[in-house]
Structure formats: C-alpha cells, structure tokens
Design an enzyme around this catalytic site. Structure first.
Site, PDB file in Angstrom:
ATOM      1  N   ASN A   7       0.867  -1.171   0.000  1.00 56.94           N
ATOM      2  CA  ASN A   7       0.000   0.000   0.000  1.00 56.94           C
ATOM      3  C   ASN A   7       0.907   1.225   0.000  1.00 56.94           C
ATOM      4  OD1 ASN A   7      -1.706   2.096   0.592  1.00 56.94           O
ATOM      5  ND2 ASN A   7      -2.677   1.123   2.357  1.00 56.94           N
ATOM      6  N   ARG A  99      -2.507  -1.979  -3.518  1.00 59.91           N
ATOM      7  CA  ARG A  99      -3.678  -1.121  -3.347  1.00 59.91           C
ATOM      8  C   ARG A  99      -3.508   0.066  -4.296  1.00 59.91           C
ATOM      9  NH1 ARG A  99      -4.634   3.580   0.738  1.00 59.91           N
ATOM     10  NH2 ARG A  99      -6.818   3.975   0.351  1.00 59.91           N
ATOM     11  N   HIS A 189     -12.266   3.913   0.171  1.00 59.26           N
ATOM     12  CA  HIS A 189     -12.346   2.923   1.265  1.00 59.26           C
ATOM     13  C   HIS A 189     -13.110   1.682   0.807  1.00 59.26           C
ATOM     14  CE1 HIS A 189     -11.994   6.089   4.771  1.00 59.26           C
ATOM     15  NE2 HIS A 189     -10.801   5.602   4.423  1.00 59.26           N
ATOM     16  N   ARG A 250      -9.640  16.616   6.931  1.00 54.05           N
ATOM     17  CA  ARG A 250     -10.502  17.004   5.802  1.00 54.05           C
ATOM     18  C   ARG A 250     -11.838  17.525   6.311  1.00 54.05           C
ATOM     19  NH1 ARG A 250      -9.557  11.489   3.356  1.00 54.05           N
ATOM     20  NH2 ARG A 250      -7.527  11.636   2.362  1.00 54.05           N
ATOM     21  N   GLU A 397      -8.205  -4.766   5.072  1.00 49.76           N
ATOM     22  CA  GLU A 397      -8.105  -4.557   3.627  1.00 49.76           C
ATOM     23  C   GLU A 397      -7.022  -5.446   3.015  1.00 49.76           C
ATOM     24  OE1 GLU A 397      -8.594   0.064   3.035  1.00 49.76           O
ATOM     25  OE2 GLU A 397      -8.058  -0.440   5.080  1.00 49.76           O
TER      26      GLU A 397
END
Ligand code: AMP
Length: 416
Positions: A7, A99, A189, A250, A397
């Site tokens: 990742n 990923r 996600h 964010r 994940e």
C-alpha cells in the site's frame, strides 16, 4: 501462495506478507506472516517491522524513493530477522497485490497488471493526482526488483462502489460535465467496506443478496457506505476523498461557494484552498489542536477544552446524520450498522456519542457490550431487542487484497 501486499502512499509504503490459497480461504485460515511500514521516504525514513508473533523492530535510515524502500522491505523479508520460514529467497514470493486508490469508471474489479493496465491507471491520475502516482511507483519498483515473471495485481479503492446507481453517483451539475470529464461520485475505502460486508455475511451465514448494512469506516479518513444485497449502494466520499464525514484533517461536506469566498477574502490560490480543505480542516481545523481523536478526547476530559469538545461533537453528529440518511434512503432495509477504522474499532465513547439519538431508527446500544469492545475486538454492541443491530469489526483490507491477488492470478472468479 505467499503474497506480498503493498500500500504505497506519497511518502510511505505499508506492507504485509500473507499466505493464502483457495483451501485456506474456504477455512478462513489465511496467515499473515509479517507486516511493516516505512514512512518519510525521501529523507531519513522511519521503518517499523513486525514479524508475526515476534518483537517489533524500529529503525531509521535514509531512503531516497519508493524503489529504495521496497528494496529494503524485500531484503528484510528474506532475512532471518523477519522470521518467515516460508520465504527463504525472493523466488518464494509468488505474487504481489497493490492497493491502487483510483480506478475511475474503467476498473470495477481487481486485475492482473500489464502494460495496458498501467496505462489505464495512468489515465486515472488526473482524478487522483496525489494518490495514483504512488501506486504506480510501487508497481514499477516491483517490476524492477522482482522482474516481469512475478504476477502483480491491482486492487482498487473505488471498485466496490462501481455498483452504485446513477442516482447515488451523479452530482447536481450539468449532465454534460459528467459525460465530458466523468465528474461523479466514485467513493473510496471500497476494500474496507467490502471486507465489512464479507465479514458480516460470514458471521451470520448469509447469502450475499441478504447483506443489507451501513458500514462506517472512521479512521483518519472517514466514510460511510450503504450496502444493499451485498453491494455498495451509496457512499459519502465523492469525486475525491474530501466529501462527506468530518475527518482528521478534511472538512467533509461544505457549500462549494465557500471556495470562491475564500479566494476573494483570503487571497488564496485554488491549490492553497485545496490544502486548507484537505490538510488543515476537520478535527484539526475545528479544535486548533490535533487531528488525532485520542488526543482530542484527552483534551476534552482533562482540560475541558471547548473546541476539542466541539470538534468531537460535530464529528459524531455528522456520522449520525449519514447513518440516518442511509437508513431512510434504503427504505429501512439495513439490518445493522457496523463500525470500523481506528476510531470505530477502538473508541466506545465515540460510538456511544454517535448512537445517541439513533434509537429513533431502532438502534439501541448495549453500553456494557459497547464498553467492552475495544482494542481491535469484534462484537455486537446493540441490545438483543434492538431492531437495527450494531457491530464492531476490525477492518482487514490487506486480507482482501491478498485473496483478490490469488484469485486473479489463478483465474478463479470472486463470489463476493
Ligand atoms: P486509522 O486512520 O484507521 O489508523 O485511525 C486513526 C485514528 O484512530 C486517529 O484519530 C486515532 O486517534 C484514532 N484512535 C485510535 N485508537 C483510539 C482510541 N482508543 N480512542 C479514540 N481514538 C482512537
């Protein structure tokens, strides 16, 4: 098969080595063999390595770029330090799963990487200028270091959301802008929400078509996803990961006219406004202290910090608002709300503050069970008579990336 899962972020690489095959998947017995992360690539990098069941190793070392970092990881994996008996040389790594953040409308499932796929991922760079180049660096580094013979698979964050109907993914903009530039909600996600859907199905022995849930991933990035018949129906992140819930740094949902207002009032360029919305807003922006939820909870409890409390309250209210909206939008079909991500998995107090008010849609929290479910434990946290259940499942994940990699390489269709 021994699968290396990578990742790659803009200045970091996370990795895991996972042993899996079709029989292990059936028994849900895939094994993680080691994991680690390299941060601050480009300067004095911080390296954390974790042999499975062994002691964590921390190092600092100058690493110039992603290739250097991945070279370091590969050398460690084959060294005795990693304690991986299954891997003695690089030829024992059977495949690599990457990923990749953005697959645009092109990629609705995981794919084996070849030149055509690389060029497809490059085409998506304009949609994810900060994220996709890192994934491509990882792919290039592996090609250089392991050669073309080792199969590589791309697993896209956006792919799970490709099932959303146009009523979920279109914005209220002139339609030609969607046609011309593909401006739409993509959602992110996706691998995490897909894992949650899989996990719920498995725990309850359900068929895919019977999985109707609301998955809430609360980490440094946050998103909610309504899942109908096991597929993504709507999600809170949008054209980029900026939209939706309040996150660590964010802003989440805001009125787009604020951008023009800031441009005039503060004399900011669009690049600076983008940085403000992505890096200086959210929990950090409101509290003026930190983007870290644990620290905010401490500030609130120990120093009664007003803005820390405000940031947490806005965070929880926004999550509650999305859960309510998704519950109603799916005509009350959802059977459960599932919390995951660093905050969702580890913070009973945040889950309680979110659920406070959700009794109105039938979710009754069992405070005792909720308080006992932390530190990456799984479990049901609603009362037995709750019409809408609530669960906590730690996300994984990497496991799905490893399994997708195996299935793509072996050409076995995925059933979920
Ligand atoms: P992630 O991006 O999934 O690693 O999640 C990071 C976020 O989880 C940070 O805001 C952490 O403060 C938060 N977090 C981790 N553990 C806890 C905890 N025990 N209580 C509250 N927040 C936590």
């Amino acid at each position: 098969m021994n699968i290396l899962v990578l990742n790659c972020g803009s200045s970091s690489v996370k990795f895991q080595i996972i042993e899996t095959d079709l029989e292990l998947i059936k028994q849900n017995n895939d094994k993680r063999l080691a994991r680690g992360v390299i941060e601050r690539i480009g300067s004095q990098a911080l390296i954390t390595l974790q042999p499975e069941g062994g002691k964590q190793i921390k190092k600092a070392r100058p690493l110039r770029d992603h290739r250097d970092a991945i070279d370091f990881i590969l050398r460690w994996i084959i060294s005795p330090d990693s304690q991986i008996n299954q891997i003695q040389s690089l030829s024992d790594i059977d495949a690599v799963g990457h990923r990749v953040v953005h697959g645009g409308e092109k990629f609705s499932k995981s794919v084996q990487i070849n030149m055509e796929i690389i060029s497809g991922i490059e085409d998506c760079i304009e949609l994810a200028p900060l994220h996709n180049p890192a994934g491509l660096k990882g792919i290039k580094a592996i090609t250089d270091l392991l050669g073309m013979a080792v199969p590589q698979v791309a697993v896209f964050d956006t792919a799970f959301h490709s099932t959303m109907p146009d009523t979920s993914y279109l914005y209220g903009l002139p339609y030609h802008l969607y046609r011309r530039y593909k401006i739409r909600r993509y959602g992110f996600h996706g691998t995490s929400h897909r894992y949650i859907s899989y996990r719920y199905r498995q725990e309850h022995g359900l068929k895919l078509k019977d999985v109707n849930i609301i998955s809430v991933h609360l980490g440094n990035g946050c998103s909610a996803c309504s899942i109908l018949r096991g597929e993504s129906y709507d999600t809170s992140m949008g054209f980029t990961p900026l939209e939706g819930l309040l996150m660590g740094t964010r802003a989440g949902d805001i009125d787009a006219s604020i951008l023009e207002f800031l441009y005039h009032k503060e004399g900011l360029s669009f690049g600076e406004i983008d940085t403000l919305l992505n890096k200086r807003s959210g929990l950090l922006g409101i509290s003026g202290l930190t983007n870290d939820m644990r620290e905010l909870l401490e500030e609130e409890a120990e120093n009664q910090d007003r803005r820390a409390k405000l940031a947490i309250d806005i965070f929880c209210k926004r999550v509650r608002k999305y859960i309510g909206a998704y519950y109603v939008d799916t005509a009350g079909k959802a059977d459960a709300v599932i919390f995951t991500g660093g905050i969702g998995e580890n913070s009973p107090v945040i889950r309680e503050r979110i659920c406070n008010g959700l009794e109105s849609i039938g979710l009754k929290l069992d405070k005792n069970k909720n308080n006992k479910t932390h530190s990456r434990k799984s479990g049901k946290i609603s009362t037995e008579d709750s019409r809408l259940s609530a669960f906590v499942f730690p996300t994984n994940e990497e496991l799905l990336i490893a399994r997708d990699t195996l299935r793509v390489v072996k050409n076995v269709p995925r059933r979920w």
